[in-house]
Design a protein around this motif. Structure first.
Motif, short mmCIF file in Angstrom:
data_model
loop_
_atom_site.label_atom_id
_atom_site.label_comp_id
_atom_site.label_asym_id
_atom_site.label_seq_id
_atom_site.Cartn_x
_atom_site.Cartn_y
_atom_site.Cartn_z
N GLN A 1 -8.29 -1.20 -11.72
CA GLN A 1 -6.95 -1.73 -11.93
C GLN A 1 -6.30 -2.07 -10.61
OE1 GLN A 1 -5.16 -2.30 -15.02
NE2 GLN A 1 -4.06 -3.48 -13.45
N CYS A 2 -5.86 -3.31 -10.48
CA CYS A 2 -5.07 -3.69 -9.31
C CYS A 2 -3.59 -3.44 -9.62
CB CYS A 2 -5.30 -5.15 -8.95
SG CYS A 2 -4.74 -6.31 -10.21
N MET A 3 -2.74 -3.56 -8.60
CA MET A 3 -1.31 -3.31 -8.78
C MET A 3 -0.53 -4.47 -8.17
SD MET A 3 1.05 -0.17 -7.37
CE MET A 3 0.95 -0.87 -5.72
N ASP A 4 -0.31 -5.50 -8.98
CA ASP A 4 0.41 -6.68 -8.52
C ASP A 4 1.81 -6.78 -9.11
OD1 ASP A 4 -1.49 -7.80 -6.82
OD2 ASP A 4 -2.53 -8.79 -8.47
N THR A 5 2.12 -5.94 -10.09
CA THR A 5 3.40 -6.04 -10.79
C THR A 5 3.95 -4.64 -11.06
OG1 THR A 5 2.40 -5.95 -12.99
CG2 THR A 5 2.59 -8.13 -11.97
N ALA A 6 5.24 -4.61 -11.43
CA ALA A 6 5.87 -3.33 -11.80
C ALA A 6 5.19 -2.74 -13.04
CB ALA A 6 7.36 -3.55 -12.05
N ARG A 7 4.77 -3.61 -13.95
CA ARG A 7 4.08 -3.11 -15.16
C ARG A 7 2.80 -2.37 -14.79
NH1 ARG A 7 -0.08 -4.01 -18.27
NH2 ARG A 7 -0.80 -5.77 -17.00
N GLU A 8 2.04 -2.93 -13.84
CA GLU A 8 0.80 -2.29 -13.43
C GLU A 8 1.07 -1.01 -12.64
OE1 GLU A 8 -1.78 -6.43 -13.33
OE2 GLU A 8 -0.73 -5.75 -11.54
N ASP B 1 -4.41 -2.25 -2.66
CA ASP B 1 -3.56 -2.30 -3.85
C ASP B 1 -4.33 -2.14 -5.16
OD1 ASP B 1 -4.94 -4.68 -3.92
OD2 ASP B 1 -3.16 -5.96 -4.03
N GLY B 2 -5.50 -1.52 -5.12
CA GLY B 2 -6.26 -1.36 -6.35
C GLY B 2 -7.07 -0.08 -6.38
N VAL B 3 -7.20 0.52 -7.55
CA VAL B 3 -7.99 1.76 -7.72
C VAL B 3 -9.07 1.53 -8.76
CG1 VAL B 3 -6.21 3.38 -6.96
CG2 VAL B 3 -6.24 2.62 -9.34
N SER B 4 -10.11 2.35 -8.68
CA SER B 4 -11.26 2.16 -9.55
C SER B 4 -12.06 3.45 -9.61
CB SER B 4 -12.14 1.02 -9.02
OG SER B 4 -13.32 0.89 -9.77
N THR B 5 -12.95 3.51 -10.58
CA THR B 5 -13.89 4.63 -10.66
C THR B 5 -15.28 4.22 -10.14
OG1 THR B 5 -14.45 4.06 -12.95
CG2 THR B 5 -12.73 5.72 -12.62
N VAL B 6 -15.35 3.14 -9.39
CA VAL B 6 -16.64 2.69 -8.87
C VAL B 6 -17.30 3.80 -8.07
CG1 VAL B 6 -15.60 1.65 -6.80
CG2 VAL B 6 -17.84 0.88 -7.59
N ASP B 7 -18.59 4.00 -8.29
CA ASP B 7 -19.37 5.01 -7.56
C ASP B 7 -19.69 4.45 -6.18
OD1 ASP B 7 -21.56 6.51 -6.49
OD2 ASP B 7 -22.05 7.21 -8.50
N ILE B 8 -19.01 4.96 -5.16
CA ILE B 8 -19.15 4.45 -3.80
C ILE B 8 -20.58 4.67 -3.28
CG2 ILE B 8 -18.31 4.62 -1.43
CD1 ILE B 8 -16.34 3.31 -3.37
N GLY B 9 -21.17 5.79 -3.65
CA GLY B 9 -22.56 6.04 -3.24
C GLY B 9 -23.52 5.05 -3.84
N ALA B 10 -23.35 4.74 -5.14
CA ALA B 10 -24.22 3.77 -5.80
C ALA B 10 -24.00 2.37 -5.23
CB ALA B 10 -23.96 3.77 -7.31
N LEU B 11 -22.75 2.05 -4.89
CA LEU B 11 -22.45 0.77 -4.26
C LEU B 11 -23.17 0.64 -2.92
CD1 LEU B 11 -20.78 -1.83 -3.72
CD2 LEU B 11 -18.92 -0.33 -2.94
N TYR B 12 -23.10 1.68 -2.11
CA TYR B 12 -23.77 1.65 -0.81
C TYR B 12 -25.28 1.50 -0.99
CZ TYR B 12 -25.63 3.24 3.65
OH TYR B 12 -26.34 3.33 4.81
N GLU B 13 -25.85 2.23 -1.95
CA GLU B 13 -27.29 2.16 -2.18
C GLU B 13 -27.70 0.76 -2.64
OE1 GLU B 13 -31.06 3.83 -1.94
OE2 GLU B 13 -29.11 4.54 -1.22
N ALA B 14 -26.89 0.15 -3.51
CA ALA B 14 -27.19 -1.21 -3.98
C ALA B 14 -27.17 -2.18 -2.81
CB ALA B 14 -26.18 -1.63 -5.04
N HIS B 15 -26.21 -2.00 -1.92
CA HIS B 15 -26.13 -2.88 -0.74
C HIS B 15 -27.35 -2.68 0.15
CE1 HIS B 15 -24.58 -4.97 2.75
NE2 HIS B 15 -24.85 -3.90 3.48
N PRO C 1 0.80 -1.23 0.00
CA PRO C 1 0.00 0.00 0.00
C PRO C 1 0.83 1.29 0.00
CG PRO C 1 -0.92 -1.58 1.54
CD PRO C 1 0.39 -2.13 1.10
N MET C 2 2.14 1.17 0.31
CA MET C 2 2.99 2.35 0.31
C MET C 2 3.77 2.53 -1.00
SD MET C 2 2.40 3.95 3.05
CE MET C 2 3.75 5.15 3.07
N VAL C 3 3.57 1.64 -1.96
CA VAL C 3 4.18 1.84 -3.28
C VAL C 3 3.58 3.10 -3.91
CG1 VAL C 3 4.45 0.87 -5.60
CG2 VAL C 3 4.63 -0.61 -3.58
N GLU C 4 4.43 3.95 -4.44
CA GLU C 4 3.96 5.28 -4.87
C GLU C 4 3.42 5.30 -6.29
OE1 GLU C 4 6.87 8.30 -4.11
OE2 GLU C 4 6.42 8.30 -1.95
#
Length: 269
Positions: free
Chosen positions: A241-248, A138-152, A31-34
């Motif tokens: 996108q997750c970040m498991d490799t240097a390429r990612e 280790d992953g970023v996204s454009t998921v709408d957190i508000g819509a996720l909460y409402e769906a839950h 999580p501290m990889v920049e």
């Protein structure tokens, strides 16, 4: 919706060994990889903050002291300070409206080798609401957190995960009669959905675990909930996108060069 989410904390799993990314994780926790000169953890937290989330509970483990030090010194790192070298005195200067984010961050030790389900169970007493967000560090996204909460909320179940279609690691070929008709470099997969993290959970989702049950979140909790018909999904077809490799890691850094990356914009999909 933003006002509602300020009272829903986000638990972030930050304690894994990150063995698949050893060139970075022998030095620092993943999580501290920049990304763009900030830890990917900061990017994940900033995405939640776009939707009003301001309380974060970080489940620390492997090299957790580096994460502790980052947040313990965060206020000073992000301020302008004038130091008198003769007297050794320091004065915090007016930053012209700039300043550290208005976040509450709990730095919780959850064990160097604990599995993900155990890590979350260990911090349940730090969560002051029946519902909470959870994700990986280790992953970023454009998921709408508000819509996720409402769906839950509408599902009425104990847990909701975000389903995503990741980008392929390879170029996709459309072949006809021995000839390549189209070539698409690393397109978004059109196959099945996978768990992209960005979850919403109710505390009772962990009631079946005992104090000594060191289980993964996936097998020890989510699979059990699925068997009990208590697991729902919020499908996100946008960027993830997750970040498991240097390429990612390099891919995410490249996405920051054109300005604000998509995961730090509410209007991005």
């Amino acid at each position: 919706m933003t006002n509602d989410l300020k009272d829903i904390p986000a638990v972030i799993l930050c304690g894994g060994l990150g063995t698949r990314f050893a060139e970075e994780t022998t030095i620092r926790p993943k999580p501290m990889v920049e990304i763009d000169n900030r830890p990917i953890l900061w990017h994940i937290m900033s995405h939640y903050a776009l939707f009003g989330v301001r309380r974060f509970i970080l489940c620390l483990g492997y090299k957790g002291d580096m994460i502790r030090d980052y947040f313990l010194h965060y206020w000073r790192i992000n301020r302008d300070i004038e130091v008198n070298l003769k007297s050794g005195t320091a004065q915090v200067l007016d930053n012209g409206g700039r300043g550290p984010e208005d976040w509450d961050v709990v730095l919780a030790e959850t064990g160097r080798l604990s599995q993900t389900g155990m890590r979350i169970r260990k911090v349940l007493d730090r969560i002051d609401s029946p519902t909470f967000f959870a994700t990986y560090g280790d992953g970023v996204s454009t998921v709408d957190i508000g819509a996720l909460y409402e769906a839950h909320r509408k599902s009425g179940r104990l847990a909701t995960i975000t389903g995503v279609r990741p980008s392929s690691r390879f170029g996709e070929l459309d072949i006809e009669g021995g000839q390549i008709k189209t070539f698409q470099e690393k397109p978004q997969s059109q196959g099945g959905w996978i768990n992209g993290g960005f979850m919403v959970l109710e505390k009772p989702a962990f009631d079946h675990l005992g104090p000594a049950d060191d289980v993964s979140l996936e097998r020890g909790v989510l699979e059990v909930l699925a068997d009990r018909e208590q697991l729902s999904v919020h499908c996100h077809g946008g960027f993830w996108q997750c970040m498991d490799t240097a390429r990612e890691r390099d891919l995410l850094n490249e996405m920051c060069k054109g300005g604000t990356p998509p995961w730090l914009r509410r209007d991005a999909e």
